[in-house]
Write a protein that holds these residues in place. Structure first.
Motif, mmCIF file in Angstrom:
data_model
loop_
_atom_site.group_PDB
_atom_site.id
_atom_site.type_symbol
_atom_site.label_atom_id
_atom_site.label_comp_id
_atom_site.label_asym_id
_atom_site.label_seq_id
_atom_site.Cartn_x
_atom_site.Cartn_y
_atom_site.Cartn_z
ATOM 1 N N ILE A 1 5.316 3.565 2.221
ATOM 2 C CA ILE A 1 5.014 2.251 1.671
ATOM 3 C C ILE A 1 4.887 1.256 2.821
ATOM 4 O O ILE A 1 5.774 1.150 3.658
ATOM 5 N N THR A 2 3.791 0.529 2.881
ATOM 6 C CA THR A 2 3.624 -0.544 3.856
ATOM 7 C C THR A 2 3.409 -1.856 3.095
ATOM 8 O O THR A 2 2.774 -1.870 2.034
ATOM 9 N N TYR A 3 3.957 -2.947 3.650
ATOM 10 C CA TYR A 3 3.814 -4.251 3.010
ATOM 11 C C TYR A 3 4.061 -5.348 4.031
ATOM 12 O O TYR A 3 4.476 -5.086 5.170
ATOM 13 N N GLU A 4 3.812 -6.601 3.640
ATOM 14 C CA GLU A 4 4.009 -7.756 4.506
ATOM 15 C C GLU A 4 4.906 -8.782 3.828
ATOM 16 O O GLU A 4 4.967 -8.831 2.586
ATOM 17 N N ASP A 5 5.600 -9.594 4.648
ATOM 18 C CA ASP A 5 6.345 -10.712 4.096
ATOM 19 C C ASP A 5 5.461 -11.956 4.108
ATOM 20 O O ASP A 5 4.277 -11.894 4.461
ATOM 21 N N ILE A 6 6.024 -13.100 3.744
ATOM 22 C CA ILE A 6 5.235 -14.323 3.618
ATOM 23 C C ILE A 6 4.664 -14.774 4.956
ATOM 24 O O ILE A 6 3.651 -15.468 5.009
ATOM 25 N N SER A 7 5.297 -14.350 6.062
ATOM 26 C CA SER A 7 4.836 -14.743 7.395
ATOM 27 C C SER A 7 3.816 -13.771 7.977
ATOM 28 O O SER A 7 3.328 -13.979 9.089
ATOM 29 N N PHE B 1 6.035 -4.269 7.385
ATOM 30 C CA PHE B 1 7.190 -3.385 7.228
ATOM 31 C C PHE B 1 6.705 -2.045 6.677
ATOM 32 O O PHE B 1 5.690 -1.966 5.980
ATOM 33 N N THR B 2 7.468 -0.996 6.974
ATOM 34 C CA THR B 2 7.140 0.354 6.502
ATOM 35 C C THR B 2 8.399 1.035 5.975
ATOM 36 O O THR B 2 9.460 0.971 6.602
ATOM 37 N N GLU B 3 8.289 1.657 4.824
ATOM 38 C CA GLU B 3 9.373 2.445 4.236
ATOM 39 C C GLU B 3 8.833 3.827 3.898
ATOM 40 O O GLU B 3 7.706 3.968 3.428
ATOM 41 N N LYS B 4 9.663 4.851 4.135
ATOM 42 C CA LYS B 4 9.248 6.225 3.857
ATOM 43 C C LYS B 4 10.216 6.863 2.867
ATOM 44 O O LYS B 4 11.428 6.721 2.991
ATOM 45 N N THR C 1 0.841 -1.190 0.000
ATOM 46 C CA THR C 1 0.000 0.000 0.000
ATOM 47 C C THR C 1 0.878 1.242 0.000
ATOM 48 O O THR C 1 1.907 1.270 0.675
ATOM 49 N N ALA C 2 0.474 2.246 -0.761
ATOM 50 C CA ALA C 2 1.196 3.519 -0.806
ATOM 51 C C ALA C 2 0.304 4.624 -0.268
ATOM 52 O O ALA C 2 -0.888 4.690 -0.592
#
Length: 310
Positions: free
Chosen positions: A234-240, A244-247, A184-185
């Motif tokens: 930017i927010t996202y998930e890993d396979i588990s 995570f969040t990146e700006k 998601t952005a």
């Protein structure tokens, strides 16, 4: 009678022999040593390809008798290499019911997939009656690192004024080794209204597009540095399912106050011209109306006189 006693003695002797053999068998079975894995742990929460890690595990002699010359070996399918070059150790003896902790250090091979691998812990040992073997399994989940990079950010509008719609276009690059999910952005800041766009899943090495329309809500103030703080998050998930969040900074979005000078000028010009024209128009209209009325009356009077004369 003596013959009968002799037969009874023989039968009792045989019965005692049979019971003794059975007892020896039961004792031998009950005292057969059994070394088993009772627990294990890793020295780090997550293991990635190329990492060095240590497996600590406990072995217990479940028998009441001691064992000797225990050999313990770690066997892998090639996914993990002994960090110290040795995958075997020896124990001189282990007492009955004794439990001891041991460890192996490994290096995870680079290029592993994101899944769970296994390590076999094999033991060989002996007691005074013979030699034995056993095998247990340790499971090692391998994770892949996630990393994203935001690039090619473009703000479509050049002359942005307060209240205008603002289109922000950018690219999310998955430069990590793992696929990422539920990306998601969101754009946020002092110059623009918060707005969100759902991107979806992005495979490793692939990119996703951001296209968000927001609104300019605050004009630039040269005296306030915070007005230049605008970001895409930017927010996202890993396979588990870990989040995570990146700006990434959007920098200053130059927002200007609305320019009403043209509208004011038009109103002023319209007001001034309308006043002068109105006066001339009203005067001309009155004159024309008077002439029309006089002409109509003159024609009507002339026709009436002609009828009377006739």
């Amino acid at each position: 009678m003596k013959k009968m006693k002799k037969i009874q003695l023989i039968l009792v002797t045989m019965l005692l022999l049979i019971m003794g053999m059975a007892g020896q068998g039961m004792t031998a079975h009950a005292t057969t040593p059994r070394v088993m894995l009772t627990g294990y742990s890793l020295d780090k929460d997550d293991v990635y390809p190329g990492d060095t890690f240590t497996v600590k595990f406990k072995l217990q002699n479940t028998s009441k008798n001691k064992i000797m010359n225990l050999k313990c070996q770690a066997v892998t399918g090639g996914e993990f290499l002994p960090a110290d070059g040795v995958g075997t150790f020896y124990v001189e003896e282990m007492k009955g019911k004794e439990e001891q902790e041991y460890s192996f250090s490994f290096e995870a091979v680079k290029g592993l997939s994101e899944k769970t691998y296994s390590i076999k812990i094999k033991t060989e040992y002996e007691d005074w009656n013979g030699s034995y073997t056993s095998e247990d399994t340790v499971y090692i989940p391998i994770k892949l690192k996630t990393e994203v990079l935001v690039s090619d950010t473009y703000i479509a509008e050049e002359d942005i004024r307060l209240g205008d719609n603002v289109e922000i276009i950018s690219t999310i690059n998955n430069i990590g080794a793992a696929d990422i999910y539920k990306v998601t952005a969101e754009v946020t800041g002092h110059n623009i209204a918060d707005a969100t766009s759902y991107i979806g899943n992005i495979k490793s090495g692939k990119s996703g597009n951001i296209d968000i329309i927001t609104k300019a809500i605050a004009a630039d103030d040269p005296g306030d540095a915070t007005m230049y703080d605008n970001d895409v998050i930017i927010t996202y998930e890993d396979i588990s399912g870990n989040k995570f969040t990146e700006k990434a900074s959007l920098g200053n979005i130059n927002v200007l106050e609305q320019d009403y000078s043209d509208i004011i000028q038009i109103k002023e010009d319209t007001s001034r011209k309308m006043t002068e024209k109105d006066k001339l128009l009203i005067a001309a209209t009155v004159i024309v109306a008077i002439l029309v009325i006089l002409t109509v009356r003159h024609v009507a009077k002339r026709k009436r006189l002609e009828r009377e004369f006739d």
